[in-house]
Design a protein around this motif. Sequence first.
Motif, PDB file in Angstrom:
ATOM      1  N   THR A  37       0.845  -1.194   0.000  1.00 42.92           N
ATOM      2  CA  THR A  37       0.000   0.000   0.000  1.00 42.92           C
ATOM      3  C   THR A  37       0.876   1.237   0.000  1.00 42.92           C
ATOM      4  N   GLY A  38       0.250   2.393  -0.095  1.00 50.24           N
ATOM      5  CA  GLY A  38       0.995   3.643  -0.109  1.00 50.24           C
ATOM      6  C   GLY A  38       1.793   3.893   1.151  1.00 50.24           C
ATOM      7  N   ASN A  39       1.343   3.333   2.287  1.00 49.30           N
ATOM      8  CA  ASN A  39       2.086   3.513   3.540  1.00 49.30           C
ATOM      9  C   ASN A  39       3.037   2.355   3.834  1.00 49.30           C
ATOM     10  N   GLY A  40       3.229   1.472   2.834  1.00 45.13           N
ATOM     11  CA  GLY A  40       4.229   0.415   2.972  1.00 45.13           C
ATOM     12  C   GLY A  40       3.732  -0.886   3.561  1.00 45.13           C
ATOM     13  N   ALA A  41       2.431  -1.014   3.801  1.00 41.04           N
ATOM     14  CA  ALA A  41       1.891  -2.263   4.360  1.00 41.04           C
ATOM     15  C   ALA A  41       1.725  -3.297   3.245  1.00 41.04           C
ATOM     16  N   GLN A  42       2.088  -4.552   3.553  1.00 43.02           N
ATOM     17  CA  GLN A  42       1.945  -5.609   2.555  1.00 43.02           C
ATOM     18  C   GLN A  42       0.477  -5.960   2.360  1.00 43.02           C
ATOM     19  N   LYS A  43       0.125  -6.265   1.118  1.00 43.83           N
ATOM     20  CA  LYS A  43      -1.239  -6.693   0.815  1.00 43.83           C
ATOM     21  C   LYS A  43      -1.387  -8.198   0.993  1.00 43.83           C
ATOM     22  N   ARG A  44      -0.383  -8.941   0.578  1.00 41.09           N
ATOM     23  CA  ARG A  44      -0.380 -10.390   0.738  1.00 41.09           C
ATOM     24  C   ARG A  44       0.902 -10.819   1.425  1.00 41.09           C
ATOM     25  N   LYS A  45       0.815 -11.778   2.312  1.00 44.04           N
ATOM     26  CA  LYS A  45       1.992 -12.299   2.987  1.00 44.04           C
ATOM     27  C   LYS A  45       2.838 -13.136   2.032  1.00 44.04           C
ATOM     28  N   LEU A  46       4.125 -13.204   2.328  1.00 44.58           N
ATOM     29  CA  LEU A  46       5.039 -13.952   1.472  1.00 44.58           C
ATOM     30  C   LEU A  46       4.622 -15.418   1.361  1.00 44.58           C
ATOM     31  N   GLU A  47       4.144 -15.990   2.435  1.00 38.81           N
ATOM     32  CA  GLU A  47       3.792 -17.414   2.423  1.00 38.81           C
ATOM     33  C   GLU A  47       2.706 -17.727   1.394  1.00 38.81           C
ATOM     34  N   THR A  48       1.858 -16.754   1.079  1.00 38.89           N
ATOM     35  CA  THR A  48       0.811 -17.011   0.092  1.00 38.89           C
ATOM     36  C   THR A  48       1.381 -17.145  -1.310  1.00 38.89           C
ATOM     37  N   PHE A  49       2.484 -16.453  -1.578  1.00 37.35           N
ATOM     38  CA  PHE A  49       3.113 -16.582  -2.893  1.00 37.35           C
ATOM     39  C   PHE A  49       3.810 -17.937  -3.019  1.00 37.35           C
ATOM     40  N   PHE A  50       4.354 -18.440  -1.922  1.00 37.75           N
ATOM     41  CA  PHE A  50       4.924 -19.784  -1.952  1.00 37.75           C
ATOM     42  C   PHE A  50       3.829 -20.828  -2.146  1.00 37.75           C
ATOM     43  N   LYS A  51       2.683 -20.623  -1.526  1.00 37.06           N
ATOM     44  CA  LYS A  51       1.590 -21.578  -1.680  1.00 37.06           C
ATOM     45  C   LYS A  51       1.071 -21.614  -3.106  1.00 37.06           C
ATOM     46  N   ASP A  52       1.173 -20.474  -3.790  1.00 37.96           N
ATOM     47  CA  ASP A  52       0.740 -20.404  -5.182  1.00 37.96           C
ATOM     48  C   ASP A  52       1.738 -21.085  -6.123  1.00 37.96           C
ATOM     49  N   SER A  53       2.967 -21.287  -5.631  1.00 40.50           N
ATOM     50  CA  SER A  53       4.012 -21.865  -6.463  1.00 40.50           C
ATOM     51  C   SER A  53       4.064 -23.375  -6.278  1.00 40.50           C
TER      52      SER A  53
END
Length: 238
Positions: free
Chosen positions: A218-234
């Motif tokens: 986001t504009g204030n630097g907060a993550q939208k999705r956690k890193l673990e979700t990208f690993f789960k997608d892989s």
Amino acid sequence: MSNTNKYGQQVGFSLPDWQPVAFPERCLKKGLHCQLEPLEVSHCEALFEAFSQAKDDRDWTWLGAEKPASLQEMMNWIAHKIEDSQLVAWAVTDVKNSRAVGVVCFNNIDTVNGALEIGHVTWSPLMQRTVLGTEAIYLLLKYAFSLGYRRVVWRCDSLNVASRYAAERVGFTFEGRFRQAMTRKQRNRDTDWLSVIDGEWQVIEKALAQWLSPDNFTGNGAQKRKLETFFKDSSLAR
């Protein structure tokens, strides 16, 4: 994976084209959120200020050194890393202000077998709970595998739960524990070993790159999705 030799014995898979790899250079590595600059004594003041943000010395409990208590001690600490020919040392700088906020090194560099370690990881409070630490490790992994290294290691005190979690979070796999591996600050240390190998890197790189993308913040630097979700997608589920 293994092969069978002419005697019917199981042997390691073939590496017919393997050649020793290059020793990493002290070079600038640019990221979206941080840069890795070759560590210099000129980083002393910024690093001393960054580490002084801590209220106490708890972040240095599992490190080999004590927290520098003065600019001169910080200068000596930095100089020791620069002068050690077996280390490739970087200052982690925040791209927002170009200030050094942490230190990290390549060490135990084995060019013959294509293995090295990410070590001397010393994050200041200005890096903690930010994207900077993750991107710094991503840049180091990317550099190591681009040089042809087959294995990148992470070691930590078995009681340093935060360090092991940080490694596993970015894709390192726990390999085992060496009991009574060393003494440190008049204490016993059991050492946990973790690694990323070249066959895993493509998937790990994709997950890290997607998480680090500006679109994921986001504009204030907060993550939208956690890193673990990208690993789960892989294809490499964590």
